[in-house]
Design a protein around this motif. Structure first.
Motif, PDB file in Angstrom:
ATOM      1  N   UNK A 682      -8.252  26.237  30.514  1.00 25.76           N
ATOM      2  CA  UNK A 682      -8.090  27.678  30.264  1.00 25.76           C
ATOM      3  C   UNK A 682      -6.616  28.073  30.216  1.00 25.76           C
ATOM      4  N   UNK A 683      -6.363  29.184  29.485  1.00 23.95           N
ATOM      5  CA  UNK A 683      -5.012  29.760  29.353  1.00 23.95           C
ATOM      6  C   UNK A 683      -4.030  28.760  28.764  1.00 23.95           C
ATOM      7  N   UNK A 684      -4.471  27.981  27.787  1.00 22.74           N
ATOM      8  CA  UNK A 684      -3.606  27.032  27.091  1.00 22.74           C
ATOM      9  C   UNK A 684      -3.297  27.585  25.697  1.00 22.74           C
ATOM     10  N   UNK A 685      -2.028  27.971  25.479  1.00 21.07           N
ATOM     11  CA  UNK A 685      -1.653  28.649  24.244  1.00 21.07           C
ATOM     12  C   UNK A 685      -1.824  27.760  23.012  1.00 21.07           C
ATOM     13  N   UNK A 686      -1.621  26.455  23.170  1.00 21.70           N
ATOM     14  CA  UNK A 686      -1.725  25.578  22.002  1.00 21.70           C
ATOM     15  C   UNK A 686      -3.157  25.492  21.482  1.00 21.70           C
ATOM     16  N   UNK A 687      -4.139  25.506  22.368  1.00 21.10           N
ATOM     17  CA  UNK A 687      -5.536  25.482  21.928  1.00 21.10           C
ATOM     18  C   UNK A 687      -5.909  26.777  21.215  1.00 21.10           C
ATOM     19  N   UNK A 688      -5.445  27.914  21.737  1.00 16.49           N
ATOM     20  CA  UNK A 688      -5.725  29.188  21.072  1.00 16.49           C
ATOM     21  C   UNK A 688      -5.028  29.257  19.710  1.00 16.49           C
ATOM     22  N   UNK A 689      -3.799  28.757  19.638  1.00 13.48           N
ATOM     23  CA  UNK A 689      -3.085  28.767  18.362  1.00 13.48           C
ATOM     24  C   UNK A 689      -3.789  27.879  17.343  1.00 13.48           C
ATOM     25  N   UNK A 690      -4.279  26.733  17.775  1.00 10.40           N
ATOM     26  CA  UNK A 690      -5.008  25.852  16.849  1.00 10.40           C
ATOM     27  C   UNK A 690      -6.310  26.494  16.398  1.00 10.40           C
ATOM     28  N   UNK A 704      -9.623  35.190  12.281  1.00 11.77           N
ATOM     29  CA  UNK A 704      -8.357  34.700  12.833  1.00 11.77           C
ATOM     30  C   UNK A 704      -7.684  35.776  13.675  1.00 11.77           C
ATOM     31  N   UNK A 705      -7.697  37.038  13.186  1.00 13.11           N
ATOM     32  CA  UNK A 705      -7.086  38.120  13.960  1.00 13.11           C
ATOM     33  C   UNK A 705      -7.835  38.362  15.260  1.00 13.11           C
ATOM     34  N   UNK A 706      -9.147  38.300  15.200  1.00 11.10           N
ATOM     35  CA  UNK A 706      -9.935  38.479  16.423  1.00 11.10           C
ATOM     36  C   UNK A 706      -9.644  37.362  17.422  1.00 11.10           C
ATOM     37  N   UNK A 707      -9.539  36.127  16.933  1.00 13.31           N
ATOM     38  CA  UNK A 707      -9.237  34.993  17.807  1.00 13.31           C
ATOM     39  C   UNK A 707      -7.834  35.146  18.411  1.00 13.31           C
ATOM     40  N   UNK A 708      -6.895  35.644  17.584  1.00 16.89           N
ATOM     41  CA  UNK A 708      -5.534  35.832  18.083  1.00 16.89           C
ATOM     42  C   UNK A 708      -5.487  36.910  19.164  1.00 16.89           C
ATOM     43  N   UNK A 709      -6.255  37.968  18.977  1.00 16.10           N
ATOM     44  CA  UNK A 709      -6.301  39.022  19.995  1.00 16.10           C
ATOM     45  C   UNK A 709      -6.879  38.488  21.302  1.00 16.10           C
ATOM     46  N   UNK A 710      -7.928  37.684  21.204  1.00 16.72           N
ATOM     47  CA  UNK A 710      -8.500  37.076  22.415  1.00 16.72           C
ATOM     48  C   UNK A 710      -7.493  36.148  23.097  1.00 16.72           C
ATOM     49  N   UNK A 711      -6.758  35.421  22.260  1.00 19.25           N
ATOM     50  CA  UNK A 711      -5.769  34.512  22.831  1.00 19.25           C
ATOM     51  C   UNK A 711      -4.665  35.255  23.578  1.00 19.25           C
ATOM     52  N   UNK A 715      -3.590  34.699  27.250  1.00 20.29           N
ATOM     53  CA  UNK A 715      -2.217  34.219  27.505  1.00 20.29           C
ATOM     54  C   UNK A 715      -1.235  35.340  27.125  1.00 20.29           C
ATOM     55  N   UNK A 716      -1.072  36.374  27.940  1.00 20.52           N
ATOM     56  CA  UNK A 716      -0.254  37.550  27.535  1.00 20.52           C
ATOM     57  C   UNK A 716       1.229  37.253  27.403  1.00 20.52           C
ATOM     58  N   UNK A 717       1.728  36.156  27.962  1.00 16.75           N
ATOM     59  CA  UNK A 717       3.156  35.841  27.896  1.00 16.75           C
ATOM     60  C   UNK A 717       3.444  34.668  26.973  1.00 16.75           C
TER      61      UNK A 717
END
Length: 841
Positions: A682-690, A704-711, A715-717
């Motif tokens: 959890x909270x791994x930015x690389x997995x959300x970016x992929x 993609x936008x919805x997934x980015x918002x969830x990411x 991971x807010x920082x």
């Protein structure tokens, strides 16, 4: 009874009033006889009586009376300004200009016109003089003369600009201040600041004459105040100021400021200035400032030396004068001068430091041509002995100062060392540091204090002092590898290759177990092209650290880069046998893959996986060989699957497995793997970016936008996700989005790079260049190089390459893909940077 009492009371009061009037008669009664005598006063005596002034101090009201002007006066004034343009018969007979007067003379109208012009010229001159008296000092009136026919426009406008138009409030303030200062100087005429303030007020009001009068009165009332005399000289012109200061000297002849002001009035006349200052020294022989000013006016060193010799006799306690005399003398005489100064002023540390600097200058001085001809060239041993004398002199000075109770703090001595460094005396700086850097320190606090001192000195660019502190710290703590590393970094940045190699050689002798020092020494020799020297260093490192993984891998890299592949393979075999770490096994497999020996690489990987089943990089390399080199998708899938079972917390494995499925046209399974990876890590930015990229490549921009918002919620920082969010917005919204990103993660290099790219897109080149920051993210360096290719010069591109080489970036999606690929194995950082810049879009 009441009437009788009233009668008695009235009689008593009447008697008292009569008695009182007899003692104190009324003024009317007192002057009654004089009034009766006024009847005999004649008219001439009445007219000779003077008018009585208004003694009540009250403003009398005037009865302004108006009178009606008669019509005859109005008609006469109306005709007064008229001109008669026609001539009567008599004037025509006389030629029109000259007419006979009553006495028979002719009236010349030309002379009358000239007289009128002359009167007008005089009036203009008066107006000009009145205007110039009201102008501020330094401004000039545009009307030089009433007969002037040309006006300087520039000077006229300048004078208009300099005339300050005061408001009613300002005028009121000036009047009130004038009343206050007037009361002040009248009540206390011996108060010099009051006269000065009153004169300054009049000067500010534009009444320079009044200001001069006031300051003149101040000089009369306060002749012992040097400030009053100086202010009077300032308010007058140069010639008058000389007279004023000449009078001032009669009253305050011991004032140094008066004499210096008098010398300044002489301007560029050096002889006159010298004459004034020498006269001042006759009155004030113990003034150091006057001696300095007098010496500075001397153009001949011999005359200056004579003056200073006399000065130190008169003022033997002035350290500055002793040092100035020593600087003008020859080295041998300078030593004698400093010895005399030390005896005269035993509490001065400046004299001891000057003695050390003098010895250092003599030791490092280049021989003259005459000395070379005569063979009087100092040997290196003699120079070393003289430089050792510098340290002894400073140590003796510190000891003697302590005897005389001169206790400078440690920080003050460090300031003196910094000053010696600035003045070009590095050995004196080192001597001061060596003698004083350990003062006032407890033994347990010395290491931390010295490290902090070094960092502080480096921040202020005091390299020599920082080097001296490090050298002393290394003498005390020769077994601290961190100190040696700091010294090596200092020499690498500010020193020469020879000094760096010398430091590293001492470091490897004192701390032979420090692998990083051996590696730095070998790398520096390798960079300079000395491959044999690098091999020699690594051989000695093997003897000291036989099981060091880093040294084995450094030796392998050295041989592989220089084309000795057989030697590198042999070294890897010995490393696996001797050290046998998981990284050595991984590098062995990578080496075989780079040589396209895929079978040997896979065999090595199988053995390594059996030894280190929890090392995720082994599974990655195995899967990449099957996927990219052998195009065996099932085997690659099996390798990644085994890796995920063994190392479920490794995000790169999840990403590689997802990309494999996406390459095999199984997007749904790729999404499934990434979702499992997000649950496992959890909270791994690389997995959300992929995950966002998978949706973009599938054509689902909304997803993609919805997934980015969830990411971003998860991971807010994350700088990576914020960067993707900025580019996902429309162009007008990107700037506001970047502001939000900077608030969340301002220090992330990806965010800074993204902001720089926004400035780049808006053609704000300088702002974009300022935003670039060095980091270990290779993609940021690639964007910087791409930017400089478009908007920079060759010099800028060289700076980027040099700084990138110094930073040695390792991270970045595109950078890692290029640097770790088989085609780019063994390439330099500069070559990888150029390739990354080419591939960026």
């Amino acid at each position: 009874m009441d009437s009788r009492r009233r009668a008695r009371r009235e009689a008593r009061e009447s008697a008292l009033l009569t008695l009182h009037r007899a003692e104190r008669p009324k003024i009317q009664q007192q002057f009654a006889d004089l009034k009766r005598g006024l009847s005999a006063v004649t008219d001439e005596e009445w007219e000779g009586i003077p008018e009585v002034g208004n003694l009540t101090r009250r403003k009398r009201q005037r009865n302004e009376r108006t009178y009606v002007v008669p019509d005859s006066v109005l008609v006469g004034d109306r005709a007064k300004g008229e001109y008669e343009s026609s001539l009567d018969a008599r004037q025509q007979e006389n030629g029109g200009f000259d007419t006979p007067a009553s006495d028979g003379a002719l009236t010349n109208f030309v002379e009358i016109g000239q007289a009128r012009d002359k009167i007008l010229s005089l009036k203009l001159d008066q107006a000009s003089s009145g205007l110039s008296s009201t102008l501020p000092p330094g401004s000039t009136s545009a009307f030089a003369s009433g007969t002037s026919t040309s006006i300087d426009p520039k000077g006229y406008l300048t004078s208009l600009d300099s005339v300050a138009i005061k408001s009613e409030a300002e005028i009121g303030d000036i009047k009130r201040a004038r009343m206050l200062f007037d009361s002040l100087v009248k009540s206390n005429p011996k108060h010099a600041p009051g006269w000065i303030a009153a004169a300054c007020l009049e000067e500010h009001a534009g009444r320079l004459v009044a200001a001069r009068k006031l300051i003149k009165q101040g000089c009369e009332h306060c002749p012992r105040s040097e400030d009053v005399w100086l202010e009077a000289a300032r308010l007058h012109n140069n010639d008058d100021a000389k007279v004023i200061l000449a009078n001032a000297v009669q009253h305050v002849g011991q004032s140094v400021r008066i004499w210096l002001a008098a010398a300044d009035l002489e301007g560029a006349d050096v002889k006159a200035r010298r004459r004034v200052l020498r006269k001042a020294l006759e009155h004030i022989p113990n003034s150091v400032r006057l001696w300095k000013e007098t010496v500075n006016l001397e153009s001949s060193p011999q005359d200056a030396r004579i003056l200073l010799a006399r000065a130190v006799e008169v003022i033997p306690l002035s350290v500055d004068l002793w040092l100035a005399l020593a600087r003008l003398e020859t080295p041998d005489k300078a030593k004698a001068v400093l010895n005399k100064a030390r005896k005269a002023v035993p509490t001065s540390h400046e004299i001891w430091i000057a003695a050390g600097r003098l010895l250092e200058q003599e030791a490092t001085r280049e021989p003259t041509s005459k000395e070379k001809e005569e063979g009087k060239v100092k040997s290196q041993d003699q120079r070393d002995k003289e430089l050792l004398a510098v340290e002894k002199t400073i140590e003796t000075g510190v000891r003697e100062l302590r005897k005389h109770q001169v206790l400078l703090t440690r920080e003050q001595w460090l300031k003196q060392a910094e000053q010696a460094e600035e003045e070009g005396s590095p050995r004196t700086c080192e001597a001061i540091v060596k003698a004083t850097v350990s003062m006032e320190l407890e033994e347990e606090d010395r290491y931390e204090t010295w490290v902090a001192d070094v960092q502080s000195l480096l921040d202020r660019s005091k390299i020599g002092t920082a080097r001296a502190v490090l050298a002393y710290a290394l003498r005390v703590y020769p077994d601290r590898a961190s100190l040696w590393r700091s010294a090596a970094d200092l020499e690498k940045t500010f020193g020469t290759p020879e000094s760096l190699d010398s430091i590293l050689e001492q470091a490897t002798k004192c701390v032979p177990q420090a692998e990083v020092l051996w590696l730095m020494r070998a790398k520096e020799r390798w960079v300079r092209g000395d491959v044999g020297g690098a091999r020699e260093v690594l051989v000695r490192a093997f003897d000291t650290n036989p099981e060091s993984e880093q040294i084995w891998l450094a030796a392998v890299k050295l041989e592989a880069t220089n084309g000795e592949l057989g030697v590198a393979r042999e070294l890897l075999g010995r490393a696996r046998a001797v050290a046998g770490t998981q990284r050595i096994w991984m590098k062995s497999a990578v080496f075989e893959r780079q040589q396209k020996n895929y079978d040997a690489a896979l065999d090595t990987l199988r053995t390594a996986i059996s030894k280190f089943p929890k090392f995720a990089k082994l599974y990655m390399i195995q899967g990449q060989i099957y996927q990219h080199s052998l195009s065996n998708i099932p085997a690659a899938r099996a390798a990644y699957s085994n890796g995920l079972k063994a190392c479920p917390k490794e995000p790169i494995l999840w990403i590689l497995a997802s990309r494999l499925e996406e390459q095999d046209n199984k997007s749904i399974k790729a999404r499934s793997l990434l979702e499992k990876g997000r649950l496992a890590v959890p909270a791994e930015e690389r997995l959300w970016a992929e995950s966002v990229r998978v949706e973009e490549r599938s054509g689902g921009n909304a997803q993609a936008k919805a997934m980015l918002a969830r990411g971003l919620q998860e991971c807010p920082a994350s700088g990576l996700l914020w960067s993707m969010s900025i580019w996902a917005e429309p162009r007008p919204m990107r700037k506001s989005r970047s502001v939000d990103a900077l608030k969340k993660s301002a220090d992330d290099p990806l965010i800074i790079c993204t902001v720089a790219r926004l400035f780049w897109a808006e053609r704000k080149v300088e702002k974009a260049r300022e935003c670039e920051s060095g980091s270990r993210n290779g993609d940021c360096w690639g964007w910087w190089m791409k930017f400089e290719r478009q908007h920079g010069t060759e010099e800028y591109r060289e700076i980027v390459t040099r700084e990138c080489t110094g930073a040695e970036p390792r991270y970045g999606e595109l950078w890692a893909g290029v640097a770790k690929s088989d085609a780019w194995a063994g390439r330099s950082v500069a070559e990888v940077l150029e390739e990354v810049a080419d591939r960026l879009v």
